[in-house]
Design a protein around this motif. Sequence first.
Motif, PDB file in Angstrom:
ATOM      1  N   TYR A 167      -1.266 -20.642  75.953  1.00 13.17           N
ATOM      2  CA  TYR A 167      -2.342 -21.443  76.545  1.00 13.17           C
ATOM      3  C   TYR A 167      -2.735 -20.894  77.913  1.00 13.17           C
ATOM      4  O   TYR A 167      -3.911 -20.929  78.292  1.00 13.17           O
ATOM      5  N   LEU A 175      -1.231 -25.919  71.480  1.00 13.54           N
ATOM      6  CA  LEU A 175      -1.414 -26.715  72.693  1.00 13.54           C
ATOM      7  C   LEU A 175      -2.846 -26.642  73.206  1.00 13.54           C
ATOM      8  O   LEU A 175      -3.362 -27.615  73.767  1.00 13.54           O
ATOM      9  N   HIS A 176      -3.493 -25.503  73.027  1.00 13.33           N
ATOM     10  CA  HIS A 176      -4.884 -25.352  73.458  1.00 13.33           C
ATOM     11  C   HIS A 176      -5.780 -26.374  72.759  1.00 13.33           C
ATOM     12  O   HIS A 176      -6.588 -27.057  73.400  1.00 13.33           O
ATOM     13  N   GLN A 179      -4.964 -29.933  73.993  1.00 10.92           N
ATOM     14  CA  GLN A 179      -5.534 -30.194  75.319  1.00 10.92           C
ATOM     15  C   GLN A 179      -7.049 -30.372  75.239  1.00 10.92           C
ATOM     16  O   GLN A 179      -7.622 -31.238  75.918  1.00 10.92           O
ATOM     17  N   THR A 180      -7.706 -29.584  74.401  1.00  8.40           N
ATOM     18  CA  THR A 180      -9.152 -29.706  74.222  1.00  8.40           C
ATOM     19  C   THR A 180      -9.526 -31.086  73.705  1.00  8.40           C
ATOM     20  O   THR A 180     -10.467 -31.730  74.184  1.00  8.40           O
ATOM     21  N   VAL A 182      -7.718 -33.849  73.971  1.00 12.49           N
ATOM     22  CA  VAL A 182      -7.410 -34.851  75.000  1.00 12.49           C
ATOM     23  C   VAL A 182      -8.523 -34.919  76.034  1.00 12.49           C
ATOM     24  O   VAL A 182      -8.975 -36.012  76.417  1.00 12.49           O
ATOM     25  N   ASN A 183      -8.991 -33.766  76.503  1.00 13.76           N
ATOM     26  CA  ASN A 183     -10.054 -33.745  77.506  1.00 13.76           C
ATOM     27  C   ASN A 183     -11.369 -34.287  76.947  1.00 13.76           C
ATOM     28  O   ASN A 183     -12.140 -34.932  77.664  1.00 13.76           O
ATOM     29  N   PHE A 191      -1.628 -35.048  71.979  1.00 14.86           N
ATOM     30  CA  PHE A 191      -0.355 -34.559  72.507  1.00 14.86           C
ATOM     31  C   PHE A 191       0.808 -35.002  71.619  1.00 14.86           C
ATOM     32  O   PHE A 191       1.747 -34.240  71.371  1.00 14.86           O
TER      33      PHE A 191
END
Length: 219
Positions: A167, A175-176, A179-180, A182-183, A191
């Motif tokens: 990441y 994880l990328h 995170q995308t 989540v944002n 997560f």
Amino acid sequence: MSVDYFNSIIKPMLLGAQMTVLLFLIVIVLSIPLGFILTLAVRSRFKPLSWLTQIYIYVMRGTPLLLQLLFICFGLPMIPVIGDYLVLDRFVAACLGFILNYAAYFAEIFRGGLLAIDKGQYEASQVLGLNKWQTMTRIILPQMFRIALPAVANESVTLVKDTALLYAVAVPELLHYAQTAVNRDFTIVPFFIAGIIYLIMTLLLTVLFKWLERRFKFD
């Protein structure tokens, strides 16, 4: 969480998990043999080779893997004159960093395995008339790998978790995508899903190594 939302985030995350698995397989296949070669180099009677290998292992184990990845991805291209020739694809650069790092750890594991073998094994091999090659391949190496297997298993599980460092060098992995999501959606559910996927991968790996330990009668 609706089924539609789950389906919308799980597909890209599974795609990222494929990248994680691919990196894991490449690193394991290449770093274990390289680690064994480093172990032999450390034990070499040619002192300059032994010293250089020990320095390499010390540096790779003594500095963060993340720093090594950043150096290979972004530092090498900045080297004067030759930097333009050292620009690597991000995934290739990440693979190189992981292989060089984990080879150093595997080298120490194998060295410990060799040290754990009683010297009487070498003497017994000589009594049986075995040459050095036969002694190493038939007597020493099988014992070394059996002794080292639990530590190799532990490092392999650690490798699965360390793949999240992709990441940091902009390689789209599990994880990328988490995170995308989540944002974008302002929820921590991705997560949790990512954590479950990591747990499944490490569980499968743990079961595999437990089987290997039973296969070689470690229990």
